[in-house]
Write a protein that holds these residues in place. Structure first.
Motif, PDB file in Angstrom:
ATOM      1  N   TYR A 179     -11.925  51.907  81.297  1.00 30.81           N
ATOM      2  CA  TYR A 179     -10.766  52.521  81.963  1.00 30.81           C
ATOM      3  C   TYR A 179      -9.510  51.677  81.697  1.00 30.81           C
ATOM      4  O   TYR A 179      -8.447  52.206  81.333  1.00 30.81           O
ATOM      5  CB  TYR A 179     -11.024  52.632  83.482  1.00 30.81           C
ATOM      6  N   SER A 180      -9.631  50.370  81.889  1.00 31.47           N
ATOM      7  CA  SER A 180      -8.459  49.477  81.794  1.00 31.47           C
ATOM      8  C   SER A 180      -7.906  49.429  80.369  1.00 31.47           C
ATOM      9  O   SER A 180      -6.689  49.453  80.165  1.00 31.47           O
ATOM     10  CB  SER A 180      -8.835  48.065  82.247  1.00 31.47           C
ATOM     11  N   HIS A 181      -8.812  49.365  79.396  1.00 29.85           N
ATOM     12  CA  HIS A 181      -8.353  49.337  77.989  1.00 29.85           C
ATOM     13  C   HIS A 181      -7.595  50.625  77.666  1.00 29.85           C
ATOM     14  O   HIS A 181      -6.570  50.592  76.984  1.00 29.85           O
ATOM     15  CB  HIS A 181      -9.537  49.152  77.034  1.00 29.85           C
ATOM     16  N   GLN A 182      -8.091  51.740  78.181  1.00 29.03           N
ATOM     17  CA  GLN A 182      -7.418  53.020  77.926  1.00 29.03           C
ATOM     18  C   GLN A 182      -6.035  53.033  78.599  1.00 29.03           C
ATOM     19  O   GLN A 182      -5.037  53.460  78.007  1.00 29.03           O
ATOM     20  CB  GLN A 182      -8.300  54.171  78.465  1.00 29.03           C
ATOM     21  N   ALA A 183      -5.977  52.535  79.848  1.00 30.14           N
ATOM     22  CA  ALA A 183      -4.703  52.507  80.582  1.00 30.14           C
ATOM     23  C   ALA A 183      -3.677  51.638  79.846  1.00 30.14           C
ATOM     24  O   ALA A 183      -2.492  52.004  79.735  1.00 30.14           O
ATOM     25  CB  ALA A 183      -4.929  51.975  82.003  1.00 30.14           C
ATOM     26  N   VAL A 184      -4.131  50.512  79.321  1.00 29.29           N
ATOM     27  CA  VAL A 184      -3.211  49.610  78.608  1.00 29.29           C
ATOM     28  C   VAL A 184      -2.787  50.239  77.276  1.00 29.29           C
ATOM     29  O   VAL A 184      -1.626  50.137  76.869  1.00 29.29           O
ATOM     30  CB  VAL A 184      -3.863  48.213  78.429  1.00 29.29           C
ATOM     31  N   LYS A 185      -3.726  50.924  76.638  1.00 27.92           N
ATOM     32  CA  LYS A 185      -3.408  51.596  75.369  1.00 27.92           C
ATOM     33  C   LYS A 185      -2.309  52.651  75.572  1.00 27.92           C
ATOM     34  O   LYS A 185      -1.422  52.837  74.745  1.00 27.92           O
ATOM     35  CB  LYS A 185      -4.680  52.281  74.838  1.00 27.92           C
ATOM     36  N   GLU A 186      -2.394  53.331  76.712  1.00 35.30           N
ATOM     37  CA  GLU A 186      -1.422  54.409  76.989  1.00 35.30           C
ATOM     38  C   GLU A 186      -0.119  53.888  77.594  1.00 35.30           C
ATOM     39  O   GLU A 186       0.833  54.644  77.786  1.00 35.30           O
ATOM     40  CB  GLU A 186      -2.046  55.422  77.970  1.00 35.30           C
ATOM     41  N   CYS A 187      -0.079  52.608  77.909  1.00 35.56           N
ATOM     42  CA  CYS A 187       1.104  52.044  78.574  1.00 35.56           C
ATOM     43  C   CYS A 187       2.260  51.935  77.570  1.00 35.56           C
ATOM     44  O   CYS A 187       2.104  51.328  76.513  1.00 35.56           O
ATOM     45  CB  CYS A 187       0.758  50.664  79.134  1.00 35.56           C
ATOM     46  N   PRO A 188       3.420  52.496  77.883  1.00 37.31           N
ATOM     47  CA  PRO A 188       4.531  52.451  76.930  1.00 37.31           C
ATOM     48  C   PRO A 188       5.252  51.083  76.897  1.00 37.31           C
ATOM     49  O   PRO A 188       6.105  50.877  76.047  1.00 37.31           O
ATOM     50  CB  PRO A 188       5.480  53.538  77.448  1.00 37.31           C
ATOM     51  N   GLN A 189       4.935  50.199  77.814  1.00 38.22           N
ATOM     52  CA  GLN A 189       5.597  48.888  77.847  1.00 38.22           C
ATOM     53  C   GLN A 189       4.662  47.815  77.266  1.00 38.22           C
ATOM     54  O   GLN A 189       3.489  47.761  77.638  1.00 38.22           O
ATOM     55  CB  GLN A 189       5.960  48.516  79.289  1.00 38.22           C
ATOM     56  N   VAL A 190       5.204  46.981  76.382  1.00 41.99           N
ATOM     57  CA  VAL A 190       4.386  45.894  75.817  1.00 41.99           C
ATOM     58  C   VAL A 190       4.594  44.637  76.653  1.00 41.99           C
ATOM     59  O   VAL A 190       5.718  44.172  76.825  1.00 41.99           O
ATOM     60  CB  VAL A 190       4.760  45.634  74.336  1.00 41.99           C
ATOM     61  N   MET A 191       3.493  44.112  77.175  1.00 39.03           N
ATOM     62  CA  MET A 191       3.581  42.947  78.094  1.00 39.03           C
ATOM     63  C   MET A 191       2.703  41.805  77.605  1.00 39.03           C
ATOM     64  O   MET A 191       2.019  41.919  76.590  1.00 39.03           O
ATOM     65  CB  MET A 191       3.121  43.371  79.489  1.00 39.03           C
ATOM     66  N   GLY A 192       2.709  40.727  78.400  1.00 36.30           N
ATOM     67  CA  GLY A 192       1.961  39.513  78.037  1.00 36.30           C
ATOM     68  C   GLY A 192       0.459  39.736  78.099  1.00 36.30           C
ATOM     69  O   GLY A 192      -0.031  40.558  78.859  1.00 36.30           O
ATOM     70  N   GLY A 193      -0.247  38.966  77.278  1.00 39.97           N
ATOM     71  CA  GLY A 193      -1.701  39.118  77.140  1.00 39.97           C
ATOM     72  C   GLY A 193      -2.476  38.425  78.246  1.00 39.97           C
ATOM     73  O   GLY A 193      -1.910  37.724  79.073  1.00 39.97           O
ATOM     74  N   PRO A 194      -3.799  38.660  78.235  1.00 37.62           N
ATOM     75  CA  PRO A 194      -4.645  38.161  79.315  1.00 37.62           C
ATOM     76  C   PRO A 194      -4.893  36.663  79.275  1.00 37.62           C
ATOM     77  O   PRO A 194      -4.805  36.035  78.222  1.00 37.62           O
ATOM     78  CB  PRO A 194      -5.968  38.898  79.075  1.00 37.62           C
TER      79      PRO A 194
END
Ligand SMILES: C[S@@+](CC[C@H](N)C(=O)[O-])C[C@H]1O[C@@H](n2cnc3c(N)ncnc32)[C@H](O)[C@@H]1O
Length: 238
Positions: free
Chosen positions: A45-60
């Motif tokens: 779920y989380s990977h999909q949500a991040v994939k669809e996120c239009p904002q690029v943010m800092g990594g884990p």
């Protein structure tokens, strides 16, 4: 020389005595768990949500480390700085849930380039975990004192926000003083500058330094200090 330009010295220090994630967790008496395998559905779920996120943010941060230590310590109350997509928040919240419930307090000043649009901060965290989570969307200098006023004591601290020397030196002592004896203080990216090394000197503590390998990039380093007593950080003498 500016204390922010001490990356090479910090990196050399990290490399002199670092451990793998598994060995670091073992040194603290706990066992390594692979959070993404244990919680595959949630991470899908989380990977999909991040994939669809239009904002690029800092990594884990180091998610297995965070999850394993939150579980090992049976932590109930955790504070973190720096949320971005919310990967570290997710690892902590999953562990808290398995610990029987708890609370995660997070500070996060969203990147100015997104003009105050904070809709996607923490998008990796599913709704089902959000009842255990409060995010204060302000910079650390405001958010940390505000958080500590409402909830003053923690089992585990994770620092992953402002990476400047001054940012660390502001937040580290406040966070350290809020940690219970026996608790764990974890800071990400300690190879950025000498802030974490100097903080260890202020505490007279030898940290555990964890080498965190990254795909296609040099390793980064995470520092861990176990709080053994109530001593406060002393001033640093140069
Ligand atoms: C590396 S990211 C955090 C990654 C997150 N811990 C994870 O594992 O997914 C750093 C975050 O800290 C935030 N940040 C940077 N400076 C900050 C400050 N002074 N106060 C609060 N948050 C800050 C950034 O907006 C960003 O969301």
């Amino acid at each position: 020389m500016s204390l922010d330009q001490t990356q090479q010295r910090a990196l050399a220090w990290c490399k002199t005595d670092s451990a793998s994630t598994e060995d670091a967790i073992g040194l603290l008496g706990y066992s390594l768990a692979n959070v993404q395998l244990l919680h595959k559905e949630t991470f899908d779920y989380s990977h999909q949500a991040v994939k669809e996120c239009p904002q690029v943010m800092g990594g884990p941060g180091n998610l297995d480390l965070l999850y394993s230590l939150t579980r090992g310590l049976s932590a109930k109350i955790v504070i973190e700085t720096g949320v971005a997509y919310g990967w570290s928040s997710l690892a902590v919240l999953l562990a808290l849930k398995e610990n029987g419930g708890g609370k995660l307090m997070s500070s996060n000043l969203h990147y100015p380039r997104f003009d105050g649009d904070e809709r996607f901060v923490g998008c990796a965290v599913p709704e089902s975990l959000k009842s255990m989570w409060t995010v204060i969307g302000k910079q650390d200098s405001e958010a940390i004192p505000e958080i500590l006023q409402t909830m003053p004591a923690y089992d585990l601290v994770h620092y992953d926000s402002a990476k400047s020397y001054a940012g660390r030196m502001f937040a580290y002592p406040l966070l350290w003083n809020s940690l219970r004896v026996g608790g764990l203080f974890i800071s990400d990216d300690i190879d950025d500058n000498l802030g974490f090394k100097h903080f260890c000197t202020m505490l007279r503590e030898k940290p555990i330094i964890v080498e965190t390998p990254r795909k296609g990039k040099p390793s980064k380093y995470v520092g861990i200090i176990k709080k053994r007593d109530h001593r406060k950080p002393r001033d640093l003498m140069f």
